[in-house]
Scaffold this motif. Structure first.
Motif, PDB file in Angstrom:
ATOM      1  N   PHE A 111     -22.173   3.879  -8.053  1.00 30.33           N
ATOM      2  CA  PHE A 111     -21.470   3.079  -9.051  1.00 30.33           C
ATOM      3  C   PHE A 111     -19.973   3.393  -9.042  1.00 30.33           C
ATOM      4  O   PHE A 111     -19.134   2.492  -9.082  1.00 30.33           O
ATOM      5  N   LEU A 112     -19.639   4.673  -8.962  1.00 34.04           N
ATOM      6  CA  LEU A 112     -18.230   5.076  -8.908  1.00 34.04           C
ATOM      7  C   LEU A 112     -17.566   4.558  -7.634  1.00 34.04           C
ATOM      8  O   LEU A 112     -16.435   4.064  -7.675  1.00 34.04           O
ATOM      9  N   GLN A 113     -18.265   4.654  -6.514  1.00 31.61           N
ATOM     10  CA  GLN A 113     -17.716   4.145  -5.257  1.00 31.61           C
ATOM     11  C   GLN A 113     -17.489   2.635  -5.335  1.00 31.61           C
ATOM     12  O   GLN A 113     -16.448   2.141  -4.886  1.00 31.61           O
ATOM     13  N   PHE A 114     -18.449   1.899  -5.904  1.00 28.86           N
ATOM     14  CA  PHE A 114     -18.316   0.453  -6.043  1.00 28.86           C
ATOM     15  C   PHE A 114     -17.077   0.107  -6.864  1.00 28.86           C
ATOM     16  O   PHE A 114     -16.331  -0.812  -6.535  1.00 28.86           O
ATOM     17  N   ASN A 115     -16.838   0.874  -7.929  1.00 27.07           N
ATOM     18  CA  ASN A 115     -15.667   0.621  -8.776  1.00 27.07           C
ATOM     19  C   ASN A 115     -14.368   1.002  -8.085  1.00 27.07           C
ATOM     20  O   ASN A 115     -13.359   0.310  -8.257  1.00 27.07           O
ATOM     21  N   ILE A 116     -14.379   2.060  -7.304  1.00 28.62           N
ATOM     22  CA  ILE A 116     -13.180   2.431  -6.544  1.00 28.62           C
ATOM     23  C   ILE A 116     -12.850   1.333  -5.538  1.00 28.62           C
ATOM     24  O   ILE A 116     -11.688   0.928  -5.400  1.00 28.62           O
ATOM     25  N   VAL A 117     -13.868   0.836  -4.854  1.00 34.60           N
ATOM     26  CA  VAL A 117     -13.669  -0.267  -3.912  1.00 34.60           C
ATOM     27  C   VAL A 117     -13.109  -1.483  -4.646  1.00 34.60           C
ATOM     28  O   VAL A 117     -12.191  -2.146  -4.161  1.00 34.60           O
ATOM     29  N   GLY A 118     -13.626  -1.766  -5.832  1.00 33.69           N
ATOM     30  CA  GLY A 118     -13.130  -2.897  -6.619  1.00 33.69           C
ATOM     31  C   GLY A 118     -11.663  -2.759  -6.989  1.00 33.69           C
ATOM     32  O   GLY A 118     -10.907  -3.730  -6.939  1.00 33.69           O
ATOM     33  N   ILE A 119     -11.262  -1.550  -7.337  1.00 36.20           N
ATOM     34  CA  ILE A 119      -9.848  -1.302  -7.667  1.00 36.20           C
ATOM     35  C   ILE A 119      -8.969  -1.519  -6.433  1.00 36.20           C
ATOM     36  O   ILE A 119      -7.914  -2.153  -6.502  1.00 36.20           O
ATOM     37  N   VAL A 120      -9.425  -1.000  -5.289  1.00 37.10           N
ATOM     38  CA  VAL A 120      -8.669  -1.185  -4.046  1.00 37.10           C
ATOM     39  C   VAL A 120      -8.591  -2.670  -3.685  1.00 37.10           C
ATOM     40  O   VAL A 120      -7.528  -3.172  -3.315  1.00 37.10           O
ATOM     41  N   ASN A 121      -9.716  -3.395  -3.831  1.00 36.15           N
ATOM     42  CA  ASN A 121      -9.727  -4.835  -3.541  1.00 36.15           C
ATOM     43  C   ASN A 121      -8.740  -5.590  -4.424  1.00 36.15           C
ATOM     44  O   ASN A 121      -8.032  -6.482  -3.959  1.00 36.15           O
ATOM     45  N   THR A 122      -8.727  -5.242  -5.688  1.00 38.75           N
ATOM     46  CA  THR A 122      -7.805  -5.886  -6.620  1.00 38.75           C
ATOM     47  C   THR A 122      -6.364  -5.594  -6.220  1.00 38.75           C
ATOM     48  O   THR A 122      -5.502  -6.471  -6.267  1.00 38.75           O
ATOM     49  N   GLY A 123      -6.106  -4.351  -5.797  1.00 42.69           N
ATOM     50  CA  GLY A 123      -4.771  -3.989  -5.316  1.00 42.69           C
ATOM     51  C   GLY A 123      -4.372  -4.797  -4.094  1.00 42.69           C
ATOM     52  O   GLY A 123      -3.235  -5.289  -3.997  1.00 42.69           O
ATOM     53  N   VAL A 124      -5.299  -4.953  -3.148  1.00 41.26           N
ATOM     54  CA  VAL A 124      -5.026  -5.758  -1.949  1.00 41.26           C
ATOM     55  C   VAL A 124      -4.730  -7.198  -2.353  1.00 41.26           C
ATOM     56  O   VAL A 124      -3.752  -7.797  -1.899  1.00 41.26           O
ATOM     57  N   ASP A 125      -5.565  -7.753  -3.225  1.00 38.61           N
ATOM     58  CA  ASP A 125      -5.384  -9.124  -3.701  1.00 38.61           C
ATOM     59  C   ASP A 125      -4.009  -9.298  -4.349  1.00 38.61           C
ATOM     60  O   ASP A 125      -3.246 -10.189  -3.995  1.00 38.61           O
ATOM     61  N   PHE A 126      -3.672  -8.417  -5.283  1.00 39.45           N
ATOM     62  CA  PHE A 126      -2.399  -8.530  -5.990  1.00 39.45           C
ATOM     63  C   PHE A 126      -1.209  -8.337  -5.062  1.00 39.45           C
ATOM     64  O   PHE A 126      -0.210  -9.043  -5.172  1.00 39.45           O
ATOM     65  N   LEU A 127      -1.300  -7.396  -4.147  1.00 40.38           N
ATOM     66  CA  LEU A 127      -0.198  -7.144  -3.223  1.00 40.38           C
ATOM     67  C   LEU A 127       0.054  -8.351  -2.329  1.00 40.38           C
ATOM     68  O   LEU A 127       1.189  -8.829  -2.221  1.00 40.38           O
ATOM     69  N   VAL A 128      -0.996  -8.864  -1.722  1.00 36.16           N
ATOM     70  CA  VAL A 128      -0.847 -10.014  -0.831  1.00 36.16           C
ATOM     71  C   VAL A 128      -0.371 -11.231  -1.621  1.00 36.16           C
ATOM     72  O   VAL A 128       0.535 -11.942  -1.192  1.00 36.16           O
ATOM     73  N   TYR A 129      -0.951 -11.455  -2.807  1.00 35.61           N
ATOM     74  CA  TYR A 129      -0.553 -12.596  -3.634  1.00 35.61           C
ATOM     75  C   TYR A 129       0.925 -12.507  -4.031  1.00 35.61           C
ATOM     76  O   TYR A 129       1.667 -13.486  -3.936  1.00 35.61           O
ATOM     77  N   THR A 130       1.343 -11.322  -4.447  1.00 36.33           N
ATOM     78  CA  THR A 130       2.736 -11.131  -4.867  1.00 36.33           C
ATOM     79  C   THR A 130       3.693 -11.319  -3.700  1.00 36.33           C
ATOM     80  O   THR A 130       4.755 -11.941  -3.853  1.00 36.33           O
ATOM     81  N   LEU A 131       3.322 -10.820  -2.534  1.00 38.61           N
ATOM     82  CA  LEU A 131       4.165 -11.014  -1.347  1.00 38.61           C
ATOM     83  C   LEU A 131       4.272 -12.492  -0.976  1.00 38.61           C
ATOM     84  O   LEU A 131       5.362 -12.984  -0.672  1.00 38.61           O
ATOM     85  N   LEU A 132       3.139 -13.182  -1.024  1.00 42.56           N
ATOM     86  CA  LEU A 132       3.146 -14.597  -0.643  1.00 42.56           C
ATOM     87  C   LEU A 132       3.923 -15.463  -1.631  1.00 42.56           C
ATOM     88  O   LEU A 132       4.693 -16.335  -1.226  1.00 42.56           O
ATOM     89  N   THR A 133       3.721 -15.235  -2.934  1.00 49.92           N
ATOM     90  CA  THR A 133       4.398 -16.085  -3.925  1.00 49.92           C
ATOM     91  C   THR A 133       5.827 -15.619  -4.195  1.00 49.92           C
ATOM     92  O   THR A 133       6.723 -16.441  -4.345  1.00 49.92           O
ATOM     93  N   GLY A 134       6.012 -14.316  -4.270  1.00 44.78           N
ATOM     94  CA  GLY A 134       7.330 -13.797  -4.624  1.00 44.78           C
ATOM     95  C   GLY A 134       8.311 -13.754  -3.466  1.00 44.78           C
ATOM     96  O   GLY A 134       9.468 -14.147  -3.594  1.00 44.78           O
ATOM     97  N   LEU A 135       7.843 -13.286  -2.326  1.00 43.88           N
ATOM     98  CA  LEU A 135       8.721 -13.109  -1.176  1.00 43.88           C
ATOM     99  C   LEU A 135       8.804 -14.368  -0.312  1.00 43.88           C
ATOM    100  O   LEU A 135       9.879 -14.773   0.117  1.00 43.88           O
ATOM    101  N   LEU A 136       7.665 -14.972  -0.073  1.00 44.50           N
ATOM    102  CA  LEU A 136       7.621 -16.132   0.814  1.00 44.50           C
ATOM    103  C   LEU A 136       7.603 -17.461   0.065  1.00 44.50           C
ATOM    104  O   LEU A 136       7.591 -18.525   0.688  1.00 44.50           O
ATOM    105  N   HIS A 137       7.553 -17.405  -1.258  1.00 50.19           N
ATOM    106  CA  HIS A 137       7.576 -18.588  -2.120  1.00 50.19           C
ATOM    107  C   HIS A 137       6.453 -19.582  -1.797  1.00 50.19           C
ATOM    108  O   HIS A 137       6.642 -20.801  -1.868  1.00 50.19           O
ATOM    109  N   ALA A 138       5.297 -19.045  -1.461  1.00 49.82           N
ATOM    110  CA  ALA A 138       4.122 -19.886  -1.192  1.00 49.82           C
ATOM    111  C   ALA A 138       3.607 -20.474  -2.499  1.00 49.82           C
ATOM    112  O   ALA A 138       3.791 -19.891  -3.579  1.00 49.82           O
ATOM    113  N   ALA A 139       2.959 -21.609  -2.407  1.00 47.43           N
ATOM    114  CA  ALA A 139       2.336 -22.222  -3.581  1.00 47.43           C
ATOM    115  C   ALA A 139       1.223 -21.305  -4.090  1.00 47.43           C
ATOM    116  O   ALA A 139       0.546 -20.633  -3.302  1.00 47.43           O
TER     117      ALA A 139
END
Length: 136
Positions: A11-39
């Motif tokens: 359960f702890l591992q699943f939640n750690i993976v979820g936190i990392v996934n959310t970080g990946v999602d937010f990082l890529v999303y922020t780079l695409l919208t903020g830096l590259l001005h993607a829709a």
């Protein structure tokens, strides 16, 4: 407690993976919208896909590696649940932008993430990684 340590650890591992996934999602999303001005919607599809790939790799190699044999059915269900979660996320983001008129892409993503996380967790728990019932 010792009897349940494996489940607690998983359960702890699943939640750690979820936190990392959310970080990946937010990082890529922020780079695409903020830096590259993607829709915002296409950016969310790409960022969410990056999180899904990370999730499958980490969960299959770390969280569930000893307890499960991989199968095409399981991988298909995993992808289906993540597709449903992505649709939920995109729908919430669309509502935030177009109904509630929230202009910040980042804030829309913050609002959509916990909703799609709940759908994803429930789908994985009760569908993808559900314990198989023995046939009598």
């Amino acid at each position: 407690m010792k009897k349940h340590w494996g489940t607690i650890k998983q359960f702890l591992q699943f939640n750690i993976v979820g936190i990392v996934n959310t970080g990946v999602d937010f990082l890529v999303y922020t780079l695409l919208t903020g830096l590259l001005h993607a829709a915002y919607l296409p950016a969310k599809v790409v960022s969410y896909t990056c999180g899904v790939i990370n999730s499958y790799i980490l969960n299959s190699r770390w969280t569930f590696k000893k307890e499960r044999k991989r199968s095409g059915r399981e991988a298909g269900l995993f992808l289906l649940i993540n597709l449903v979660s992505l649709c939920v996320s995109l729908s919430v983001m669309y509502l935030c932008r177009n109904v509630f008129e929230i202009e910040s892409d980042f804030l829309c993503n913050i609002i959509a993430t916990p909703v799609s996380m709940a759908v994803n967790f429930l789908g994985n728990k009760f569908i993808v990684f559900a314990e198989k019932k023995e046939k009598n």
